[in-house]
Write an enzyme that holds these catalytic residues in place. Sequence first.
Site, PDB file in Angstrom:
ATOM      1  N   LYS A 103      10.174  -3.831  -2.362  1.00  0.00           N
ATOM      2  CA  LYS A 103      10.507  -4.518  -1.108  1.00  0.00           C
ATOM      3  C   LYS A 103      10.314  -6.033  -1.210  1.00  0.00           C
ATOM      4  O   LYS A 103      10.941  -6.791  -0.493  1.00  0.00           O
ATOM      5  CB  LYS A 103       9.646  -3.971   0.041  1.00  0.00           C
ATOM      6  CG  LYS A 103       8.158  -4.191  -0.156  1.00  0.00           C
ATOM      7  CD  LYS A 103       7.333  -3.641   0.975  1.00  0.00           C
ATOM      8  CE  LYS A 103       7.155  -2.135   0.916  1.00  0.00           C
ATOM      9  NZ  LYS A 103       6.350  -1.642  -0.256  1.00  0.00           N
ATOM     10  N   HIS A 118      -3.875  -0.310   1.442  1.00  0.00           N
ATOM     11  CA  HIS A 118      -3.365  -1.669   1.238  1.00  0.00           C
ATOM     12  C   HIS A 118      -4.257  -2.593   2.047  1.00  0.00           C
ATOM     13  O   HIS A 118      -4.429  -2.394   3.242  1.00  0.00           O
ATOM     14  CB  HIS A 118      -1.904  -1.770   1.688  1.00  0.00           C
ATOM     15  CG  HIS A 118      -1.202  -2.988   1.157  1.00  0.00           C
ATOM     16  ND1 HIS A 118      -1.674  -4.259   1.352  1.00  0.00           N
ATOM     17  CD2 HIS A 118      -0.065  -3.117   0.416  1.00  0.00           C
ATOM     18  CE1 HIS A 118      -0.859  -5.130   0.761  1.00  0.00           C
ATOM     19  NE2 HIS A 118       0.121  -4.460   0.181  1.00  0.00           N
ATOM     20  N   SER A 159      -1.255  -7.987   2.903  1.00  0.00           N
ATOM     21  CA  SER A 159      -0.633  -8.878   1.938  1.00  0.00           C
ATOM     22  C   SER A 159      -1.216 -10.277   2.118  1.00  0.00           C
ATOM     23  O   SER A 159      -1.401 -10.738   3.239  1.00  0.00           O
ATOM     24  CB  SER A 159       0.881  -8.885   2.133  1.00  0.00           C
ATOM     25  OG  SER A 159       1.504  -9.416   1.003  1.00  0.00           O
ATOM     26  N   GLU A 176       0.116  -1.359  -6.158  1.00  0.00           N
ATOM     27  CA  GLU A 176       1.486  -1.641  -5.721  1.00  0.00           C
ATOM     28  C   GLU A 176       1.691  -3.147  -5.549  1.00  0.00           C
ATOM     29  O   GLU A 176       1.998  -3.616  -4.447  1.00  0.00           O
ATOM     30  CB  GLU A 176       1.760  -0.947  -4.388  1.00  0.00           C
ATOM     31  CG  GLU A 176       1.626   0.557  -4.420  1.00  0.00           C
ATOM     32  CD  GLU A 176       1.556   1.156  -3.004  1.00  0.00           C
ATOM     33  OE1 GLU A 176       1.650   0.417  -2.004  1.00  0.00           O
ATOM     34  OE2 GLU A 176       1.378   2.377  -2.911  1.00  0.00           O
ATOM     35  N   GLY A 218       3.350  -6.637  -5.222  1.00  0.00           N
ATOM     36  CA  GLY A 218       4.692  -7.163  -4.977  1.00  0.00           C
ATOM     37  C   GLY A 218       4.695  -8.650  -5.279  1.00  0.00           C
ATOM     38  O   GLY A 218       5.124  -9.096  -6.340  1.00  0.00           O
ATOM     39  N   ARG A 219       4.124  -9.400  -4.350  1.00  0.00           N
ATOM     40  CA  ARG A 219       4.051 -10.867  -4.446  1.00  0.00           C
ATOM     41  C   ARG A 219       3.542 -11.339  -5.814  1.00  0.00           C
ATOM     42  O   ARG A 219       4.056 -12.301  -6.382  1.00  0.00           O
ATOM     43  CB  ARG A 219       3.067 -11.308  -3.363  1.00  0.00           C
ATOM     44  CG  ARG A 219       2.845 -12.770  -3.215  1.00  0.00           C
ATOM     45  CD  ARG A 219       1.692 -13.031  -2.245  1.00  0.00           C
ATOM     46  NE  ARG A 219       1.777 -12.328  -0.980  1.00  0.00           N
ATOM     47  CZ  ARG A 219       2.555 -12.684   0.033  1.00  0.00           C
ATOM     48  NH1 ARG A 219       3.303 -13.746  -0.055  1.00  0.00           N
ATOM     49  NH2 ARG A 219       2.591 -11.967   1.148  1.00  0.00           N
ATOM     50  N   TYR A 268       8.273 -14.153   8.599  1.00  0.00           N
ATOM     51  CA  TYR A 268       7.756 -12.800   8.327  1.00  0.00           C
ATOM     52  C   TYR A 268       6.493 -12.806   7.470  1.00  0.00           C
ATOM     53  O   TYR A 268       5.695 -11.902   7.531  1.00  0.00           O
ATOM     54  CB  TYR A 268       8.814 -11.956   7.607  1.00  0.00           C
ATOM     55  CG  TYR A 268      10.078 -11.756   8.389  1.00  0.00           C
ATOM     56  CD1 TYR A 268      10.052 -11.594   9.775  1.00  0.00           C
ATOM     57  CD2 TYR A 268      11.310 -11.713   7.748  1.00  0.00           C
ATOM     58  CE1 TYR A 268      11.217 -11.422  10.488  1.00  0.00           C
ATOM     59  CE2 TYR A 268      12.487 -11.533   8.454  1.00  0.00           C
ATOM     60  CZ  TYR A 268      12.434 -11.392   9.827  1.00  0.00           C
ATOM     61  OH  TYR A 268      13.579 -11.211  10.537  1.00  0.00           O
ATOM     62  N   ASP A 319      20.531 -22.321  15.390  1.00  0.00           N
ATOM     63  CA  ASP A 319      19.352 -21.920  16.165  1.00  0.00           C
ATOM     64  C   ASP A 319      18.218 -22.937  16.017  1.00  0.00           C
ATOM     65  O   ASP A 319      17.898 -23.344  14.893  1.00  0.00           O
ATOM     66  CB  ASP A 319      18.884 -20.542  15.669  1.00  0.00           C
ATOM     67  CG  ASP A 319      17.790 -19.980  16.557  1.00  0.00           C
ATOM     68  OD1 ASP A 319      17.374 -20.673  17.518  1.00  0.00           O
ATOM     69  OD2 ASP A 319      17.346 -18.848  16.295  1.00  0.00           O
ATOM     70  N   TYR A 347       9.223 -12.048  -0.835  1.00  0.00           N
ATOM     71  CA  TYR A 347       9.645 -11.891   0.565  1.00  0.00           C
ATOM     72  C   TYR A 347      10.556 -13.038   0.992  1.00  0.00           C
ATOM     73  O   TYR A 347      10.361 -13.643   2.040  1.00  0.00           O
ATOM     74  CB  TYR A 347       8.424 -11.763   1.490  1.00  0.00           C
ATOM     75  CG  TYR A 347       7.506 -10.638   1.043  1.00  0.00           C
ATOM     76  CD1 TYR A 347       7.902  -9.310   1.160  1.00  0.00           C
ATOM     77  CD2 TYR A 347       6.283 -10.909   0.439  1.00  0.00           C
ATOM     78  CE1 TYR A 347       7.101  -8.276   0.710  1.00  0.00           C
ATOM     79  CE2 TYR A 347       5.474  -9.884  -0.018  1.00  0.00           C
ATOM     80  CZ  TYR A 347       5.889  -8.575   0.117  1.00  0.00           C
ATOM     81  OH  TYR A 347       5.105  -7.548  -0.334  1.00  0.00           O
TER      82      TYR A 347
HETATM   83  C1  LIG Z   1       2.984  -0.106   1.025  1.00  0.00           C
HETATM   84  C2  LIG Z   1       3.045  -1.477   0.435  1.00  0.00           C
HETATM   85  N1  LIG Z   1       2.727  -1.616  -0.858  1.00  0.00           N
HETATM   86  C3  LIG Z   1       2.768  -2.806  -1.475  1.00  0.00           C
HETATM   87  C4  LIG Z   1       3.157  -3.937  -0.786  1.00  0.00           C
HETATM   88  C5  LIG Z   1       3.195  -5.224  -1.544  1.00  0.00           C
HETATM   89  O1  LIG Z   1       2.196  -6.078  -1.120  1.00  0.00           O
HETATM   90  P1  LIG Z   1       1.933  -7.458  -1.847  1.00  0.00           P
HETATM   91  O2  LIG Z   1       3.214  -8.187  -1.893  1.00  0.00           O
HETATM   92  O3  LIG Z   1       0.909  -8.116  -1.018  1.00  0.00           O
HETATM   93  O4  LIG Z   1       1.410  -7.156  -3.210  1.00  0.00           O
HETATM   94  C6  LIG Z   1       3.461  -3.853   0.582  1.00  0.00           C
HETATM   95  C7  LIG Z   1       3.826  -5.041   1.337  1.00  0.00           C
HETATM   96  O5  LIG Z   1       4.144  -5.010   2.501  1.00  0.00           O
HETATM   97  C8  LIG Z   1       3.412  -2.581   1.210  1.00  0.00           C
HETATM   98  O6  LIG Z   1       3.712  -2.414   2.489  1.00  0.00           O
END
Ligand SMILES: Cc1ncc(COP(=O)(O)O)c(C=O)c1O
Length: 491
Positions: free
Chosen positions: A100, A228, A231, A305, A307-308, A362, A392, A420
Amino acid sequence: MRYDRILAALLRFVCYLESKLGGSIKKTPRKMNSFSNDEFNFTFLDEGFAAKDIVDQKINEVSSSDDKDAFYVADLGDILKKHLRWYKALPRVSPFYAVKCNDSIAVVKTLATLGAGFDCASKTEIQLVQSVGVPPERIIYANPCKQVSQIKHAANNGVQMMTFDSEVELMKISRAHPKAKLVLRIATDDSKAVCRLSVKFGATLKTSRLLLERAKELNIDVIGVSFHVGSGCTDPETFVQAISDARYVFDMGTEFGFCMHLLDIGGGFPGSEDVKLKFEEITNVINPALDKYFPSDSGVRIIAEPGRYYVASAFTLAVNIIAKKVVIKEQGGSDDEEEQNDKTLMYYVNDGVYGSFNCILYDHAHVKPVLQKRPKPDERYYSCSIWGPTCDGLDRIVERCGLPELQVGDWMLFENMGAYTVAAASTFNGFQRPAIHYVMSRPAWQLMEQIKEQGFQAEVEDQDVTLPLSCAWESGIEHHAASCASASINV
Ligand SMILES: Cc1ncc(COP(=O)(O)O)c(C=O)c1O
């Protein structure tokens, strides 16, 4: 043999090669070698070049045209470095990249090649990850509230691991995917995180007991616990509490007769260096907590997990000034040097909060422009605001910053724009998302290729970093879990 030492050595070796090659060469734009296949292409960084040089090169290419669309340069080698840094800092934790955060195909392919797992939130993300050859065992469907048809999609495509945090979800899964391997998501105290998630997801400890009991009645398998910390975690102690809570729920699960063997410590790790709490400061707290509550000999598999962490610093966004307004001040009287100027400036650029800068809304991001043209030392600065291209009034990127006077056609760069941003950008008002130009250094590419072919097999002592890469793999070492099952894909 300690993996963290091996990986530290590899990381330093890549950096060493890059710096060695980069040190002595005059930087003038020239033709780059591109590598491409059907759907993925990137430019090799020639010796001595960094991603920033490609930004300059792209800007030079359009200097005499009116066609100055915003664009990204993304360094896939930066993602590789993050991967090596991950295993150095968290040797017991296998990363499942949170798609995501940035679902660009090149990012997914790079991480798939490196042997990472994937956290998918939807059917589309599962399809994306599987389309590059990732096997279902390397996917966790980590969305505790799923549409039934999407649970069925997971079932039909072999994805078994999925999270839940409610009884209704248990009942849906027991009908749509009775063979699922469930991971109970527990709530955390994420009050100090930049983006809170436990307001929406996660069971309390009391509810966890009820859910485990219900899962037993429904005859569905629960294999572990996830959480989690939110973030943009700012307090590593949140991890410690969450890991301790997870232990408590593990023990409950065992009481109910489940074979609890998976701990998922979620995301929340920083992706750039411009943060108060550095990645290693967090991991230095996590590791002892894992050793205390889930020692190596417990046999529990630990995943995360992030992401960032993986993508933030790899992406630089270049935007062009498309319009400008000079606002003449009616009266002075401020002590502030910028305010003492008789005018303020409003710059309008060709990407905004409905596009890449949705991270401001966001993700609570604060972005800072870097000028592509270096200002002269004696240049006068003005109080400026920066606005996106839509009609806008909400579309404001920077409320106030000091900048020299710039002109329409000038460029601003924004670093650390991988997390993001593109993933949630819209085309509101008809403004298209910026193109992404991928780059990678040759040493990074060579290392990726080796990892793809052989997994992490190196046995390199710290001092061996100047060995040719091929030597680094020769001594033989057991495969690292994350790389054993590397997908066979073409990157
Ligand atoms: C279920 C889940 N896992 C992992 C992440 C990734 O988080 P981060 O970008 O802080 O590592 C998110 C972010 O919203 C999440 O909702």
